[in-house]
Design an enzyme around this catalytic site. Sequence first.
Site, PDB file in Angstrom:
ATOM      1  N   TYR A  81      14.008  -6.564   8.689  1.00  0.00           N
ATOM      2  CA  TYR A  81      14.181  -5.128   8.889  1.00  0.00           C
ATOM      3  C   TYR A  81      13.458  -4.726  10.172  1.00  0.00           C
ATOM      4  O   TYR A  81      12.256  -4.936  10.309  1.00  0.00           O
ATOM      5  CB  TYR A  81      13.626  -4.303   7.712  1.00  0.00           C
ATOM      6  CG  TYR A  81      13.812  -2.840   8.008  1.00  0.00           C
ATOM      7  CD1 TYR A  81      15.015  -2.200   7.730  1.00  0.00           C
ATOM      8  CD2 TYR A  81      12.814  -2.103   8.652  1.00  0.00           C
ATOM      9  CE1 TYR A  81      15.217  -0.874   8.073  1.00  0.00           C
ATOM     10  CE2 TYR A  81      13.015  -0.785   9.001  1.00  0.00           C
ATOM     11  CZ  TYR A  81      14.216  -0.177   8.706  1.00  0.00           C
ATOM     12  OH  TYR A  81      14.423   1.129   9.065  1.00  0.00           O
ATOM     13  N   ARG A  83      18.919  10.045  -2.250  1.00  0.00           N
ATOM     14  CA  ARG A  83      18.593  11.172  -1.382  1.00  0.00           C
ATOM     15  C   ARG A  83      19.840  11.851  -0.845  1.00  0.00           C
ATOM     16  O   ARG A  83      20.929  11.270  -0.863  1.00  0.00           O
ATOM     17  CB  ARG A  83      17.666  10.761  -0.241  1.00  0.00           C
ATOM     18  CG  ARG A  83      18.089   9.526   0.516  1.00  0.00           C
ATOM     19  CD  ARG A  83      17.013   9.178   1.529  1.00  0.00           C
ATOM     20  NE  ARG A  83      17.428   8.101   2.392  1.00  0.00           N
ATOM     21  CZ  ARG A  83      16.807   7.738   3.504  1.00  0.00           C
ATOM     22  NH1 ARG A  83      15.729   8.385   3.903  1.00  0.00           N
ATOM     23  NH2 ARG A  83      17.243   6.733   4.238  1.00  0.00           N
ATOM     24  N   ASP A  88      12.813  -1.478  12.893  1.00  0.00           N
ATOM     25  CA  ASP A  88      13.057  -0.107  13.330  1.00  0.00           C
ATOM     26  C   ASP A  88      13.665  -0.166  14.726  1.00  0.00           C
ATOM     27  O   ASP A  88      13.602  -1.207  15.399  1.00  0.00           O
ATOM     28  CB  ASP A  88      11.744   0.689  13.350  1.00  0.00           C
ATOM     29  CG  ASP A  88      11.463   1.330  11.994  1.00  0.00           C
ATOM     30  OD1 ASP A  88      12.432   1.672  11.286  1.00  0.00           O
ATOM     31  OD2 ASP A  88      10.270   1.486  11.655  1.00  0.00           O
ATOM     32  N   GLU A 142      23.209   9.465  -0.740  1.00  0.00           N
ATOM     33  CA  GLU A 142      22.970   8.034  -0.497  1.00  0.00           C
ATOM     34  C   GLU A 142      22.753   7.314  -1.826  1.00  0.00           C
ATOM     35  O   GLU A 142      21.829   7.649  -2.561  1.00  0.00           O
ATOM     36  CB  GLU A 142      21.736   7.908   0.416  1.00  0.00           C
ATOM     37  CG  GLU A 142      21.400   6.498   0.813  1.00  0.00           C
ATOM     38  CD  GLU A 142      20.255   6.457   1.834  1.00  0.00           C
ATOM     39  OE1 GLU A 142      20.197   7.288   2.746  1.00  0.00           O
ATOM     40  OE2 GLU A 142      19.404   5.559   1.684  1.00  0.00           O
ATOM     41  N   ARG A 157      -2.402  10.695   2.213  1.00  0.00           N
ATOM     42  CA  ARG A 157      -3.048  11.398   3.322  1.00  0.00           C
ATOM     43  C   ARG A 157      -3.821  12.592   2.771  1.00  0.00           C
ATOM     44  O   ARG A 157      -3.231  13.423   2.081  1.00  0.00           O
ATOM     45  CB  ARG A 157      -1.930  11.860   4.257  1.00  0.00           C
ATOM     46  CG  ARG A 157      -2.363  12.254   5.615  1.00  0.00           C
ATOM     47  CD  ARG A 157      -1.168  12.696   6.414  1.00  0.00           C
ATOM     48  NE  ARG A 157      -0.423  11.604   7.031  1.00  0.00           N
ATOM     49  CZ  ARG A 157       0.813  11.754   7.519  1.00  0.00           C
ATOM     50  NH1 ARG A 157       1.426  12.915   7.430  1.00  0.00           N
ATOM     51  NH2 ARG A 157       1.423  10.742   8.081  1.00  0.00           N
ATOM     52  N   ARG A 202       0.870  -1.172   0.000  1.00  0.00           N
ATOM     53  CA  ARG A 202       0.000   0.000   0.000  1.00  0.00           C
ATOM     54  C   ARG A 202       0.904   1.219   0.000  1.00  0.00           C
ATOM     55  O   ARG A 202       2.077   1.139   0.359  1.00  0.00           O
ATOM     56  CB  ARG A 202      -0.951   0.038   1.203  1.00  0.00           C
ATOM     57  CG  ARG A 202      -0.375  -0.512   2.471  1.00  0.00           C
ATOM     58  CD  ARG A 202      -1.234  -0.284   3.679  1.00  0.00           C
ATOM     59  NE  ARG A 202      -0.378   0.323   4.710  1.00  0.00           N
ATOM     60  CZ  ARG A 202      -0.448   1.556   5.105  1.00  0.00           C
ATOM     61  NH1 ARG A 202      -1.362   2.366   4.613  1.00  0.00           N
ATOM     62  NH2 ARG A 202       0.379   2.024   6.002  1.00  0.00           N
ATOM     63  N   ARG A 225      20.358  -5.720   0.241  1.00  0.00           N
ATOM     64  CA  ARG A 225      20.620  -4.556  -0.613  1.00  0.00           C
ATOM     65  C   ARG A 225      21.536  -3.662   0.214  1.00  0.00           C
ATOM     66  O   ARG A 225      21.346  -3.522   1.434  1.00  0.00           O
ATOM     67  CB  ARG A 225      19.288  -3.860  -0.929  1.00  0.00           C
ATOM     68  CG  ARG A 225      19.400  -2.790  -1.969  1.00  0.00           C
ATOM     69  CD  ARG A 225      19.272  -3.340  -3.381  1.00  0.00           C
ATOM     70  NE  ARG A 225      19.378  -2.234  -4.339  1.00  0.00           N
ATOM     71  CZ  ARG A 225      20.199  -2.224  -5.372  1.00  0.00           C
ATOM     72  NH1 ARG A 225      20.969  -3.252  -5.630  1.00  0.00           N
ATOM     73  NH2 ARG A 225      20.240  -1.188  -6.179  1.00  0.00           N
TER      74      ARG A 225
END
Length: 368
Positions: free
Chosen positions: A347, A279, A349, A299, A174, A170, A247
């Site tokens: 992954y 970025r 956080d 990056e 917003r 998804r 990656r």
Amino acid sequence: MYDYLIVGAGLFGSVFAYEATKKGKKCLVIDKRNHIGGNVYNEKKEGINVHKYGAHIFHTNNEQIWNYVNGFVEFNRYTHSPVANYKGEIYNLPFNMNTFNKLWGVVTPKEAKEKIEEQKGRVGINNPTNLEEQAISLVGTDIYEKLIKGYTEKQWGRSAKDLPAFIIKRLPVRFTYDNNYFNDKYQGIPIGGYNVIIEKMLEKSDVRLEVDYFDKKEEFEGIAHKTVYTGMIDQYYDYIYGVLEYRSLKFETNVVEDTDNFQGNTIVNYTDRDTPYTRIIEHKHFEYGTQEKTIISKEYPIEWKKCNEPYYPINNQQNNETYRKYKELADGEQNVIFGGRLANYNYYDMHQVIGAALVAIEKEFGDK
Ligand code: FAD
């Protein structure tokens, strides 16, 4: 003799060491890098905390974890609001009313929704077979072409048509004028940087840096009752079931001498295909720095080889299947605790890895 040998001075290893030493246990923490902190490490240059392994913003909905980290350091009020630069046009992220107004001149949420629906309808994709079709079916062509396509292709090193649809399940859209990237209740940057937290966590442990566990495995085997291992799980088992893929990223970091403010924001994403980096991070803005100079990092996503840093696990079916076999072996170990993003091939956080380390502690000590 130590109670625990902890391989890896990242967040998982540091939380474990802190909690275990609090319970009177003796811990030796080793890391192959020349610093503690793992990927959250900040390197101080020109008075600026540089996020050496990529931009790290602490965010969570979990009040307990928020209180836990605030017990080590105070956090600032940093609110993550990256922007996208598409061939010199600037758009707000995540996709919100500011983005839609800039793209189409629409003013109300109703107008924005109609525009997206119209674009989705015109293409008429019902069963997306690749990432391009999936993205267009979710947000239409304009957002896809300007803000998703180039960025994603650079990130994965492949055409969006050759990438599987499941990568994008998804896309957060917003319909308010809110540029806050995260929906979480709490976010911020530790005042003074992440090192402050890690240094406090490791205060009561012995720490040895620039030591690779695998170079001294025999020596370490008898040094502690138990091992907490936070390195790559496939390496622990000498890759017997094959190599788990990642990656990787390359950061090109420079001090900019002639300005104190290079881009006016911590993160600017370059969403066109031709700019080679994805970025630019301007580190001082994480802490509202007032230094005369500034430091930026470009990056670049790159292929992962064993000599590069493993950043993002590629959790496709084949890798997940290989990981499952390693996990079976790990589950059978009596005296080794596997934890963190590399040993769990996932992954995480920061708040998740702290939570996982606290669960490991609970399992290890219970009410002891
Ligand atoms: P690590 O930090 O990787 O620590 C593992 C340590 O083990 C390393 O220091 C490594 O050198 C050491 N090690 C490995 N093998 C050996 C060995 N053989 N011998 C000795 N030492 C060894 N999270 C957020 O919440 N917000 C963000 O904004 C965010 N941004 C991110 C950006 C990027 C580019 C990446 C890659 C991650 C980001 N994260 C973010 C996730 C965050 O970095 C992780 O949650 C966290 O660092 C994981 O901690 P860890 O201890 O599991 O792993």
